[in-house]
Design a protein around this motif. Structure first.
Motif, PDB file in Angstrom:
ATOM      1  N   VAL A 298       0.836  -1.199   0.000  1.00 45.74           N
ATOM      2  CA  VAL A 298       0.000   0.000   0.000  1.00 45.74           C
ATOM      3  C   VAL A 298       0.874   1.253   0.000  1.00 45.74           C
ATOM      4  O   VAL A 298       0.599   2.218  -0.731  1.00 45.74           O
ATOM      5  CB  VAL A 298      -0.953  -0.004   1.216  1.00 45.74           C
ATOM      6  N   LEU A 299       1.934   1.262   0.772  1.00 47.30           N
ATOM      7  CA  LEU A 299       2.814   2.442   0.836  1.00 47.30           C
ATOM      8  C   LEU A 299       3.462   2.724  -0.511  1.00 47.30           C
ATOM      9  O   LEU A 299       3.702   3.878  -0.868  1.00 47.30           O
ATOM     10  CB  LEU A 299       3.888   2.239   1.911  1.00 47.30           C
ATOM     11  N   LEU A 307       7.296   3.627  10.187  1.00 51.24           N
ATOM     12  CA  LEU A 307       6.140   3.965   9.357  1.00 51.24           C
ATOM     13  C   LEU A 307       5.220   2.767   9.180  1.00 51.24           C
ATOM     14  O   LEU A 307       3.991   2.883   9.295  1.00 51.24           O
ATOM     15  CB  LEU A 307       6.603   4.478   7.988  1.00 51.24           C
ATOM     16  N   LEU A 308       5.809   1.595   8.938  1.00 58.87           N
ATOM     17  CA  LEU A 308       4.996   0.395   8.782  1.00 58.87           C
ATOM     18  C   LEU A 308       4.273   0.074  10.084  1.00 58.87           C
ATOM     19  O   LEU A 308       3.097  -0.327  10.065  1.00 58.87           O
ATOM     20  CB  LEU A 308       5.872  -0.775   8.356  1.00 58.87           C
ATOM     21  N   GLY A 309       4.950   0.244  11.198  1.00 63.14           N
ATOM     22  CA  GLY A 309       4.316  -0.012  12.481  1.00 63.14           C
ATOM     23  C   GLY A 309       3.127   0.906  12.715  1.00 63.14           C
ATOM     24  O   GLY A 309       2.068   0.473  13.189  1.00 63.14           O
ATOM     25  N   ALA A 373       2.792  15.719  -2.558  1.00 62.67           N
ATOM     26  CA  ALA A 373       1.342  15.792  -2.716  1.00 62.67           C
ATOM     27  C   ALA A 373       0.806  14.638  -3.554  1.00 62.67           C
ATOM     28  O   ALA A 373      -0.267  14.093  -3.266  1.00 62.67           O
ATOM     29  CB  ALA A 373       0.956  17.127  -3.353  1.00 62.67           C
ATOM     30  N   MET A 374       1.546  14.239  -4.596  1.00 63.80           N
ATOM     31  CA  MET A 374       1.068  13.157  -5.454  1.00 63.80           C
ATOM     32  C   MET A 374       1.013  11.834  -4.698  1.00 63.80           C
ATOM     33  O   MET A 374       0.136  11.005  -4.944  1.00 63.80           O
ATOM     34  CB  MET A 374       1.944  13.037  -6.698  1.00 63.80           C
ATOM     35  N   THR A 375       1.930  11.626  -3.785  1.00 66.13           N
ATOM     36  CA  THR A 375       1.921  10.400  -2.987  1.00 66.13           C
ATOM     37  C   THR A 375       0.701  10.357  -2.078  1.00 66.13           C
ATOM     38  O   THR A 375      -0.016   9.349  -2.007  1.00 66.13           O
ATOM     39  CB  THR A 375       3.207  10.301  -2.147  1.00 66.13           C
TER      40      THR A 375
END
Length: 941
Positions: A298-299, A307-309, A373-375
């Motif tokens: 998803v990331l 971040l994953l946590g 922003a696109m992310t």
């Protein structure tokens, strides 16, 4: 002997596992001598542990030892003594031993198993059961060595692990070898068992490493006949050395080779087999790792444990463990998936609310961290929901960035979500206008569906000033002239007191729109002269590219300083970068070069812009520019290219997307097919034109083309009606400009066919007297018509001048017609040799440009079969190679500029070669050059 080994994959050849197999065989040799031991084979998921076990089992069988096998699984982890039961089931027990083993297992099953009991805890009654079970197996060892092989021991039940520990502590004096395989998992079942086992002095740990590039090359050699030298390295980068993934890549390679035999592939085709192997790896790693893989998918960027946590709602250290497992499996590298196919396989394997929720959480996590922003916008679109107040501005910013990078589909998705969720009416209207701009690049018909909403936004004042200009242009494109007129009137009223730049933009917009929709200015009040607007000088206004382009376009149509117009058009083309707001002025600049007969400049510019539009994936830009390229080819007399480009333009977009602009490619295609003699195909193009087309500049071109078709198919009255209608519209719109459509010349041809020579001559002379006809393609066409109205003795001179001008302008089709007329004129005067020479030349030029309508004239075909008179060939041998090459291209109808470009010489050199050729051949101009000059091919000078 081998018992319970059928599930082991014995057919797979081991690669880079020789050392590990040797270690196991050494332990087997020790066992055969009476001393047992334990081997723990570890490695990432799908690293080849089971294959190694299968190969070792064959060695055990060959040695005469007994091999007992079992496989633990997550699903059976709660089954007491499940692994032990598998071993006993495959063991060659006596009847007594079999009854005893059954009694022991049943006795244990009757005793209630406490939930969540630690591995170290064991009840006294269980101790006796385990002791008796071990005794049974040790009794088997009295008849010969026994090897116990257990796959995936990390999933074994607690009692089976206690059994294995009990047995392992008694192997120093028994010929029993235990071989266990264990994969890297997030949560080992009983870590104490692992610790105790490795603490045994007779326990050997064997770790399977990923395959090296050399090992992958061995696998490739086993399955592929040939491959590129770099393929092993590429496979290593994609698979991380995971044998299962490598074999999947081989399967995909073989499948692709079957589809396209003989193709040598540098990059391995990553297909369905690889995707399935990825899912096998992820699912076998357990649910925790599966969740982690989904989170990283998803990331869609290299992630960190922190971040994953946060995304999964777990501790960072646990997220780090998940990433370690995936790294070991060859799926990750530096926090991201090694290959996009691996990510897409994981992402596609779950959907619905769970996936949307992860995307929503990702957006909320990334936005405060300052992610692009696109992310953030991509996650919002995937979540299909916007809750936070910052989301709409982020979506708008992302759309702007996406359009800058020509990622139009993404921009459309961002703007659609922003428009759907925005609550403010004015902001919503602005977003809708931006969405229309983006969609217009790829599918104008989608914009048409939004026109009612945009019209309402203009009426309600939500779209004002320059924000309303693009929606008005879309109304015009769709042929809604009346609606556009009303919107423009509203805009005039609302901009009366606005800043000068807005007024200047509106002024430039109206002029540029009037160039294509001339009816527009007849229905709206005229703006005050620019000089009356003291806030903005004329000099600053002319710096606007749109105003500069339309000024140049109008000037060349009226023949007001054509040279200056060409310079201005080139300035626009050089200064602008192809984009949504610059396409229209750049097209006007291109057409300025076209109508100025500077096809030598228009062609490379148009080709360069087409290449850029193709590279930037903008179908609307491509279609629009291809239509102009078709018109250029038509004016060059390259009928085949004109037909191809026109059809390409029409195929690039639907009729609905083309709007009224469909008149441009339709007109060119109608012109080309008629000139090529394809009358049936041309006829089909005369039946389905939107009525609104005839309120535009493209409608004039279409009337011109249809009139020519009617004239060629002997329907003079219908042709005259189209030409006269064209003229009336041009006069009414104050666009009676010969460079646009020479309708008087065309109407004169009809009157000639009807026998009204006087009216034909009057129209031809009027055409020649119009501004902008001197030394132009239009002038050459008018001269040809005038010649047909003149006395026979005057015709050759007029036609020679017409041929010179048409050749200079590069229109080979009209040149062929003029030469054919000149042949007829000489024939009427009894000058048979000249008539044959001109006919042969006309035949060659017509053949070169595929002018079937001209080739059907019997005189051309007849003349082509006659030998050329000797006088026409005198002096040919005296020409140098360079002179002959230049003269040969001149005979084919090429202009001096075209000859210079083809032969890589200057125009001055061309002129010098032609002058010497005229003198040696004793002719006055290129129209008198003998056809025999024309070689089968022309090489550069």
């Amino acid at each position: 002997m081998i018992n319970g080994i059928a599930r082991l994959r014995r057919s797979v050849r081991l690669v880079e596992r020789g050392n590990e197999l040797t270690q196991l065989r050494d332990l087997l040799a020790t066992c055969l001598r009476g001393t047992g031991g334990v081997a723990l084979v570890t490695g990432a998921v799908a690293s080849g542990k089971t294959s190694l076990m299968g190969t070792f089992a064959q060695h055990v069988a060959e040695s005469g030892a007994l091999f007992l096998h079992a496989s633990a699984s997550k699903a059976e982890q709660g089954l007491p003594l499940g692994v032990v039961g598998q071993l006993l089931h495959t063991a060659p027990l006596s009847a007594r031993q079999s009854r005893r083993s059954t009694e022991l297992v049943d006795e244990y099953a009757e005793a209630a198993e406490l939930p969540d009991v630690a591995y170290e805890t064991i009840r006294q009654d269980h101790v006796r059961v385990i002791h008796d079970l071990c005794t049974l197996l040790l009794e088997l060892a009295t008849h010969g060595p026994v090897v116990i092989g257990i796959d995936d021991v990390e999933y074994a039940d607690r009692l089976s692990l206690q059994f294995l520990s009990y047995l392992a502590r008694r192997l120093t004096s028994a010929p029993v070898l235990i071989v266990l395989t264990e994969r890297a998992v997030l949560e080992p079942g009983h870590p104490s068992f692992h610790t105790e086992l490795l603490g045994q002095t007779h326990c050997l740990r064997i770790r399977l490493e990923p395959l090296t590039t050399e090992g992958i090359a061995e696998l490739l050699a086993d399955h592929l006949d040939t491959w590129d030298a770099g393929l092993p390295s590429v496979c290593a980068a994609i698979s991380g050395g995971n044998p299962l993934l490598v074999r999947a890549l081989i399967d995909d390679h073989q499948a692709a080779s079957r589809r396209v035999p003989g193709q040598r592939m540098v990059q391995p085709p990553v297909g369905e087999a690889f995707r399935e192997a990825v899912l096998v790896c992820v699912h076998r790693c357990g649910p925790g790792v599966l969740d982690g893989a989904r989170g990283l998918a998803v990331l869609d960027e290299p992630g960190t444990p922190a971040l994953l946590g946060q995304l999964l709602g777990i501790e960072a250290h646990r997220a780090a463990q998940i990433m370690d497992v995936l790294n070991a499996a060859g799926l990750l590298e530096q926090g991201g998936f090694r290959h996009p196919a691996a990510r897409s396989a994981v992402l596609d394997n779950f959907a619905g609310e769970e996936r949307a929720e992860l995307h929503r959480r990702a957006a909320e996590l990334l936005y405060p961290e300052g992610a692009p922003a696109m992310t953030v916008a991509a996650h919002l679109v995937a979540a299909d929901r916007v809750g936070a107040p910052w989301a709409v501005p982020v979506l708008q910013e992302a759309a702007d960035q996406a359009l800058t990078e020509d990622r139009v589909d993404e921009a459309v998705a961002f703007l659609k979500l922003a428009h759907r969720t925005c609550a403010d009416a004015r902001s919503r209207a602005m977003i809708m206008a931006a969405l229309a701009d983006a969609e217009w690049r790829i599918n104008p018909s989608a914009v048409v569906r939004q026109l009612p909403q945009m019209t309402s936004a203009i009426q309600d004042g939500h779209l004002q000033d320059t924000d309303a200009l693009a929606p008005i242009s879309y109304l015009l494109w769709d042929g809604r002239i009346d609606e556009a007129t009303r919107a423009l009137r509203l805009l005039d009223e609302s901009t009366a007191a606005t800043k000068p730049q807005t007024v200047s933009d509106l002024y430039a917009f109206r002029l540029s729109m009037a160039a294509s929709y001339p009816a527009l200015l007849t229905n709206v009040p005229e703006l005050p002269p620019l000089s009356h607007r003291k806030e903005q000088s004329r000099e600053s206004l002319t710096m606007d590219m749109r105003l500069r382009a339309v000024t140049a376009f109008t000037a060349v149509l009226r023949h007001d300083s054509a040279a200056e117009a060409v310079t201005a058009a080139e300035h626009v083309l050089q200064s602008c970068h192809l984009g949504h707001t610059t396409l229209e002025p750049m097209c006007l600049a291109l057409l300025t070069l076209v109508y100025a007969d500077r096809l030598d400049k228009a062609t490379p510019w148009c080709d360069a812009l087409l290449k850029e539009a193709d590279h930037r994936h903008s179908p609307t830009w491509q279609a629009t520019l291809t239509a102009i390229r078709a018109d250029i080819a038509l004016r060059q007399g390259d009928l085949t290219a004109a037909e191809v480009h026109a059809r390409t333009a029409l195929d690039s977009m639907s009729e609905r997307s083309w709007g009224v602009a469909i008149g441009a490619p339709l007109a060119t295609l109608l012109h080309a097919t008629t000139a090529m003699g394809q009358y049936a195909e041309a006829e089909a193009l005369t039946r389905s034109v939107p009525p609104a087309v005839f309120q535009t500049r493209w409608g004039l071109s279409y009337l011109h083309a249809r009139g020519r078709h009617y004239l060629a198919t002997e329907r003079p009255q219908a042709a005259l009606s189209d030409f006269v209608t064209c003229g009336e519209l041009m006069v009414g719109w104050d666009m009676d400009l010969p460079a646009l459509v020479p309708w008087r010349s065309e109407a004169a041809r009809v009157h000639l066919q009807l026998g009204d020579v006087t009216q034909a001559r009057r129209l031809a002379e009027e055409q020649l007297a119009r501004p902008g006809t001197r030394r132009s393609r239009t002038h050459g066409i008018a001269l040809r018509t005038l010649a047909s109205c003149s006395e026979p003795k005057q015709r050759p001179q007029i036609l020679r001048k017409a041929a010179e001008e048409l050749q200079e302008c590069g229109d080979r089709f009209e040149l062929a017609g003029a030469l054919a007329d000149l042949s007829d004129a000489h024939h009427a005067l009894g000058e048979s040799d000249r008539a044959r020479m001109m006919a042969r030349r006309a035949w060659h030029v017509a053949t070169d440009c595929k002018a079937g309508s001209l080739l059907q004239r019997w005189s051309l075909n007849q003349a082509a079969a006659l030998p050329e008179p000797p006088a026409a060939t005198e002096g040919l041998t005296s020409l140098s190679d360079a002179e002959r090459r230049v003269a040969a291209l001149a005979v084919k109808g090429h202009t001096n500029r075209e000859i210079a470009r083809k032969l890589y010489i200057t125009v001055s050199t061309v002129e010098q070669h032609l002058t010497r050729a005229y003198r040696k051949l004793d002719v006055r101009n290129r129209a008198d050059l003998p056809v025999r000059l024309q070689p089968s091919s022309v090489a550069p000078a």
